[in-house]
Design a protein around this motif. Structure first.
Motif, PDB file in Angstrom:
ATOM      1  N   UNK A 172       0.647  -0.887  -0.410  1.00 56.15           N
ATOM      2  CA  UNK A 172      -0.054   0.191   0.172  1.00 56.15           C
ATOM      3  C   UNK A 172       1.026   0.946   0.253  1.00 56.15           C
ATOM      4  N   UNK A 173       1.812   0.919   0.114  1.00 52.80           N
ATOM      5  CA  UNK A 173       2.760   2.417   0.954  1.00 52.80           C
ATOM      6  C   UNK A 173       4.238   2.462   0.180  1.00 52.80           C
ATOM      7  N   UNK A 174       4.082   1.194  -0.121  1.00 53.96           N
ATOM      8  CA  UNK A 174       5.471   0.962  -1.487  1.00 53.96           C
ATOM      9  C   UNK A 174       6.609   0.792  -0.368  1.00 53.96           C
ATOM     10  N   UNK A 175       7.621   0.700  -0.577  1.00 52.34           N
ATOM     11  CA  UNK A 175       8.834   0.154  -0.190  1.00 52.34           C
ATOM     12  C   UNK A 175       9.320   0.409   1.290  1.00 52.34           C
ATOM     13  N   UNK A 176       9.105   1.999   1.272  1.00 59.34           N
ATOM     14  CA  UNK A 176       9.713   2.661   2.253  1.00 59.34           C
ATOM     15  C   UNK A 176       8.298   2.923   3.665  1.00 59.34           C
ATOM     16  N   UNK A 177       7.888   2.181   3.435  1.00 59.84           N
ATOM     17  CA  UNK A 177       6.766   1.584   4.690  1.00 59.84           C
ATOM     18  C   UNK A 177       6.874   1.789   5.932  1.00 59.84           C
ATOM     19  N   UNK A 178       7.763   0.947   6.691  1.00 60.19           N
ATOM     20  CA  UNK A 178       8.480   1.366   7.677  1.00 60.19           C
ATOM     21  C   UNK A 178       9.399   2.795   7.805  1.00 60.19           C
ATOM     22  N   UNK A 179       9.746   3.346   7.275  1.00 58.40           N
ATOM     23  CA  UNK A 179      10.630   3.971   7.200  1.00 58.40           C
ATOM     24  C   UNK A 179       9.584   6.190   8.073  1.00 58.40           C
ATOM     25  N   UNK A 180      10.327   6.515   9.000  1.00 57.24           N
ATOM     26  CA  UNK A 180       9.377   7.527   8.973  1.00 57.24           C
ATOM     27  C   UNK A 180      10.410   8.798   8.056  1.00 57.24           C
ATOM     28  N   UNK A 181       8.749   8.848   6.954  1.00 60.40           N
ATOM     29  CA  UNK A 181       8.873  10.025   5.915  1.00 60.40           C
ATOM     30  C   UNK A 181       7.417  10.676   6.046  1.00 60.40           C
ATOM     31  N   UNK A 182       7.451  12.079   6.296  1.00 57.35           N
ATOM     32  CA  UNK A 182       6.367  12.521   6.996  1.00 57.35           C
ATOM     33  C   UNK A 182       6.067  13.082   5.406  1.00 57.35           C
ATOM     34  N   UNK A 183       6.721  13.392   4.467  1.00 57.02           N
ATOM     35  CA  UNK A 183       6.908  13.926   2.952  1.00 57.02           C
ATOM     36  C   UNK A 183       5.754  12.878   2.700  1.00 57.02           C
ATOM     37  N   UNK A 184       5.989  11.811   2.320  1.00 58.65           N
ATOM     38  CA  UNK A 184       4.741  10.944   1.810  1.00 58.65           C
ATOM     39  C   UNK A 184       3.725  11.416   1.580  1.00 58.65           C
ATOM     40  N   UNK A 185       3.288  12.494   2.581  1.00 61.85           N
ATOM     41  CA  UNK A 185       1.615  13.153   3.041  1.00 61.85           C
ATOM     42  C   UNK A 185       1.460  14.611   2.301  1.00 61.85           C
ATOM     43  N   UNK A 186       3.325  14.831   1.214  1.00 63.67           N
ATOM     44  CA  UNK A 186       3.096  16.269   1.022  1.00 63.67           C
ATOM     45  C   UNK A 186       2.431  16.772   0.303  1.00 63.67           C
ATOM     46  N   UNK A 187       1.702  15.541  -0.548  1.00 67.86           N
ATOM     47  CA  UNK A 187       0.452  16.478  -1.601  1.00 67.86           C
ATOM     48  C   UNK A 187      -0.604  15.110  -1.161  1.00 67.86           C
ATOM     49  N   UNK A 188      -1.168  14.820   0.317  1.00 70.93           N
ATOM     50  CA  UNK A 188      -2.525  14.573   0.665  1.00 70.93           C
ATOM     51  C   UNK A 188      -2.045  13.156   0.600  1.00 70.93           C
ATOM     52  N   UNK A 189      -3.040  12.375   1.002  1.00 64.49           N
ATOM     53  CA  UNK A 189      -3.476  11.034   1.627  1.00 64.49           C
ATOM     54  C   UNK A 189      -3.595  10.435   0.314  1.00 64.49           C
TER      55      UNK A 189
END
Length: 353
Positions: free
Chosen positions: A260-277
């Motif tokens: 669902x979230x891609x290969x960095x699913x377990x990484x702390x990366x708030x930037x994934x929400x830069x363009x919303x959910x």
């Protein structure tokens, strides 16, 4: 469905007699028309003006000054007290100073209930006069007595615009008996304390993650300084802060699935929400930190505003990093809602900017 945010008034919680005694028939554990009536009463009282952070900031500044400019602070109790203060202001208005006693008794009640639930392997064990059962019943009586004492004072000294008054008025409109009114108020005050306290856990995890990711701490600090310009955040400022400032502890498989979230699913990366959910994952409807559907968390807006105000003020006044004392140990400790806490607490090295 398991979520990890504050005021999670999602599906009704069923289970053992111990759990039912802890939760009563408040909004966390009711259903149907009774739940709908409670939600209609409670929701309008959970808003941003209940959030006050000055006491926590002053306390940290004093600790840092006394320890020579940098302090090793175990932040859990500070975050828990802050969350309890917000809930108390919403519940009791000018009587919010009773927060500490009620909150500590409820915390103790949750702990003994959790132990009882985990050890209840034989039907009927909860009815036996064991040490833990006696302690649980004693805490139940103390919490009830403390809340009803506030109710009595309110009835004697007059009207206030807070959740307690709204609950009292709503119970009278429903034409409940005196005993039912008391139970209605006690159960819902307990539920709101229990769920609202989760914001403190959320803030604790958020500060731990920012402490261990200096780049993100700097970015959050820069945004808070740009938006707030050194002032206490108000409603307009909170709305301007990006979703990236909100950091949830994603404890469920659903929220950490690489499919669902891609290969960095377990990484702390708030930037994934830069363009919303919608830009963060393949199926945005699977992201539900505050629940979903008609029973979505009614305190969602308060919880989000609470966290934004707290974090923005902390990062603009302090810099912090993980203390060598910190040991990472996520632990399931509460029974009122599904929640993961830091098992050993969170120790930070905090320095005033």
């Amino acid at each position: 469905m398991t979520t990890c945010t504050s005021l999670d008034f999602g599906r009704p919680l069923s289970g053992t007699k111990e759990l039912r005694a802890l939760l009563g028939q408040g909004i966390l554990n009711s259903n149907g028309a009774h739940w709908a009536h409670q939600r209609k009463i409670i929701a309008p009282e959970l808003f941003v003006d209940k959030v006050k952070v000055s006491t926590l900031l002053d306390t940290w500044e004093s600790i840092i000054e006394n320890q020579g400019g940098i302090a090793d602070i175990k932040i859990d109790e500070h975050m828990r007290s802050f969350a309890g203060d917000v809930v108390s202001r919403a519940c009791f208005g000018s009587n919010f100073s009773r927060n500490k006693e009620i909150f500590s008794k409820l915390r103790a009640l949750e702990e003994v209930t959790f132990k009882a639930v985990r050890s209840a392997k034989v039907p009927g064990m909860g009815l036996l006069p064991t040490k833990s059962n006696r302690a649980r019943r004693a805490f139940e009586k103390e919490v009830r007595a403390l809340i009803l004492k506030v109710v009595k004072e309110r009835n004697e000294f007059g009207y206030e615009n807070d959740l307690l008054q709204t609950l009292l008025d709503g119970a009278k409109i429903a034409n409940l008996s005196q005993d039912s009114i008391q139970q209605f108020v006690v159960d819902n005050c307990k539920n709101i304390y229990q769920a609202g306290g989760a914001t403190g856990v959320l803030a604790t995890w958020c500060l731990m993650l920012l402490a261990s990711n200096q780049e993100w701490q700097d970015r959050v600090r820069a945004e808070a300084l740009h938006v707030c310009k050194g002032q206490i955040p108000n409603v307009d400022m909170v709305l301007k802060m990006k979703q990236g400032v909100n950091v949830w502890t994603l404890v469920t498989t659903l929220h950490t699935d690489p499919e669902i979230w891609g290969p960095d699913a377990f990484k702390f990366n708030p930037e994934r929400f830069a363009n919303g959910v919608s830009g963060a994952c393949k199926q945005p409807y699977l992201y539900m930190p505050f629940g979903i559907g008609p029973r979505v968390c009614l305190g969602q807006s308060l919880a989000q505003a609470e966290l934004k105000i707290l974090i923005s003020l902390i990062v603009t006044k302090f810099s912090f990093s993980l203390s060598p004392k910190y040991v990472h140990k996520p632990s399931f400790n509460l029974v009122a809602i599904s929640l993961i806490e830091p098992g050993n607490g969170v120790d930070l090295l905090v320095k005033k900017l």
